[in-house]
Design a protein around this motif. Sequence first.
Motif, PDB file in Angstrom:
ATOM      1  N   VAL A  60       0.801  -1.234   0.000  1.00  0.00           N
ATOM      2  CA  VAL A  60       0.000   0.000   0.000  1.00  0.00           C
ATOM      3  C   VAL A  60       0.828   1.276   0.000  1.00  0.00           C
ATOM      4  CG1 VAL A  60      -1.962  -1.149   1.099  1.00  0.00           C
ATOM      5  CG2 VAL A  60      -0.330   0.116   2.514  1.00  0.00           C
ATOM      6  N   TRP A  61       2.138   1.171  -0.055  1.00  0.00           N
ATOM      7  CA  TRP A  61       2.949   2.390  -0.082  1.00  0.00           C
ATOM      8  C   TRP A  61       2.540   3.308  -1.223  1.00  0.00           C
ATOM      9  CZ3 TRP A  61       8.391  -0.107   0.894  1.00  0.00           C
ATOM     10  CH2 TRP A  61       8.514  -0.402   2.250  1.00  0.00           C
ATOM     11  N   GLU A  62       2.142   2.739  -2.357  1.00  0.00           N
ATOM     12  CA  GLU A  62       1.735   3.576  -3.491  1.00  0.00           C
ATOM     13  C   GLU A  62       0.479   4.381  -3.165  1.00  0.00           C
ATOM     14  OE1 GLU A  62      -0.669   0.111  -5.949  1.00  0.00           O
ATOM     15  OE2 GLU A  62       1.466   0.369  -6.257  1.00  0.00           O
ATOM     16  N   ARG A  63      -0.356   3.897  -2.268  1.00  0.00           N
ATOM     17  CA  ARG A  63      -1.556   4.653  -1.867  1.00  0.00           C
ATOM     18  C   ARG A  63      -1.150   5.941  -1.153  1.00  0.00           C
ATOM     19  NH1 ARG A  63      -5.816   3.105  -4.817  1.00  0.00           N
ATOM     20  NH2 ARG A  63      -6.335   0.919  -4.506  1.00  0.00           N
ATOM     21  N   PHE A  64      -0.091   5.867  -0.354  1.00  0.00           N
ATOM     22  CA  PHE A  64       0.408   7.078   0.300  1.00  0.00           C
ATOM     23  C   PHE A  64       0.925   8.061  -0.747  1.00  0.00           C
ATOM     24  CE2 PHE A  64       0.617   4.056   3.841  1.00  0.00           C
ATOM     25  CZ  PHE A  64       0.050   4.809   4.853  1.00  0.00           C
ATOM     26  N   ASP A  65       1.528   7.539  -1.802  1.00  0.00           N
ATOM     27  CA  ASP A  65       1.983   8.406  -2.897  1.00  0.00           C
ATOM     28  C   ASP A  65       0.792   9.090  -3.566  1.00  0.00           C
ATOM     29  OD1 ASP A  65       4.584   7.586  -2.386  1.00  0.00           O
ATOM     30  OD2 ASP A  65       4.599   6.085  -3.994  1.00  0.00           O
ATOM     31  N   ALA A  88     -12.236   7.439  -0.284  1.00  0.00           N
ATOM     32  CA  ALA A  88     -12.395   6.550  -1.438  1.00  0.00           C
ATOM     33  C   ALA A  88     -11.283   5.509  -1.482  1.00  0.00           C
ATOM     34  CB  ALA A  88     -12.430   7.365  -2.728  1.00  0.00           C
ATOM     35  N   LEU A  89     -10.052   5.928  -1.232  1.00  0.00           N
ATOM     36  CA  LEU A  89      -8.940   4.975  -1.228  1.00  0.00           C
ATOM     37  C   LEU A  89      -9.124   3.919  -0.134  1.00  0.00           C
ATOM     38  CD1 LEU A  89      -5.858   7.315  -1.775  1.00  0.00           C
ATOM     39  CD2 LEU A  89      -6.839   5.695  -3.408  1.00  0.00           C
ATOM     40  N   LEU A  90      -9.585   4.348   1.026  1.00  0.00           N
ATOM     41  CA  LEU A  90      -9.788   3.419   2.139  1.00  0.00           C
ATOM     42  C   LEU A  90     -10.910   2.422   1.861  1.00  0.00           C
ATOM     43  CD1 LEU A  90      -9.453   5.969   5.060  1.00  0.00           C
ATOM     44  CD2 LEU A  90      -7.856   4.109   4.566  1.00  0.00           C
ATOM     45  N   VAL A  91     -11.990   2.896   1.247  1.00  0.00           N
ATOM     46  CA  VAL A  91     -13.112   2.002   0.934  1.00  0.00           C
ATOM     47  C   VAL A  91     -12.692   0.999  -0.129  1.00  0.00           C
ATOM     48  CG1 VAL A  91     -15.437   1.854  -0.047  1.00  0.00           C
ATOM     49  CG2 VAL A  91     -14.905   3.643   1.605  1.00  0.00           C
ATOM     50  N   GLU A  92     -11.981   1.471  -1.121  1.00  0.00           N
ATOM     51  CA  GLU A  92     -11.619   0.624  -2.255  1.00  0.00           C
ATOM     52  C   GLU A  92     -10.495  -0.352  -1.949  1.00  0.00           C
ATOM     53  OE1 GLU A  92     -10.740   3.616  -5.148  1.00  0.00           O
ATOM     54  OE2 GLU A  92     -12.831   4.229  -5.297  1.00  0.00           O
ATOM     55  N   ASP A  93      -9.672  -0.061  -0.962  1.00  0.00           N
ATOM     56  CA  ASP A  93      -8.496  -0.888  -0.698  1.00  0.00           C
ATOM     57  C   ASP A  93      -8.454  -1.301   0.769  1.00  0.00           C
ATOM     58  OD1 ASP A  93      -5.947  -1.995  -0.364  1.00  0.00           O
ATOM     59  OD2 ASP A  93      -5.010  -0.570  -1.731  1.00  0.00           O
TER      60      ASP A  93
END
Length: 182
Positions: A60-65, A88-93
Amino acid sequence: MVALRSDAARNRARILEAARDLANRSETLALNAVAQAAGVGVGTVYRHFTTVEELEETLVWERFDELAEILDSTGPTHLERVLTAHFALLVEDVLFERVTSRANPALEQTTALITELTDRMAKLMDRARAEGALRDDIDAAGVLTLVCGVARAARTADLAAEGPQAQLLLRVVLDGLGTRPT
């Protein structure tokens, strides 16, 4: 991180690809299962990731990016835009939500990424507070925890992040963050 030999780098990439595929199919990320899916021995997986938590965090490091890019492109008065994107990122991942809600991350880089996100949110919140658009009794860590909790609730109820019910849940939180009436 020390540069990997080319074969080790290929194995690491295969492991991450297999783990991402398993996670996308909502399968358990047991290191044995990841090894089998990647076509490598379990010892190879353990050389790269000693725990499932380390593997999850790396995935998930790319999510922080992605969030950093959103913060970089956001003006000082766009707290709602950042929180909506984060939601949205949290719901989807599910992995991203799991990692960001972890009290003690397994990897130093994950801790640094969470700290950076929290610090940047705090600055954005300070600007919103200065404009009278945000209540003054909650900090960035609290807001991120709230958004994470609402995202988990939306996912548990099988709501799409952009759907009307999920957006209503988020709206209640965003409205609650506004300044309190005097």
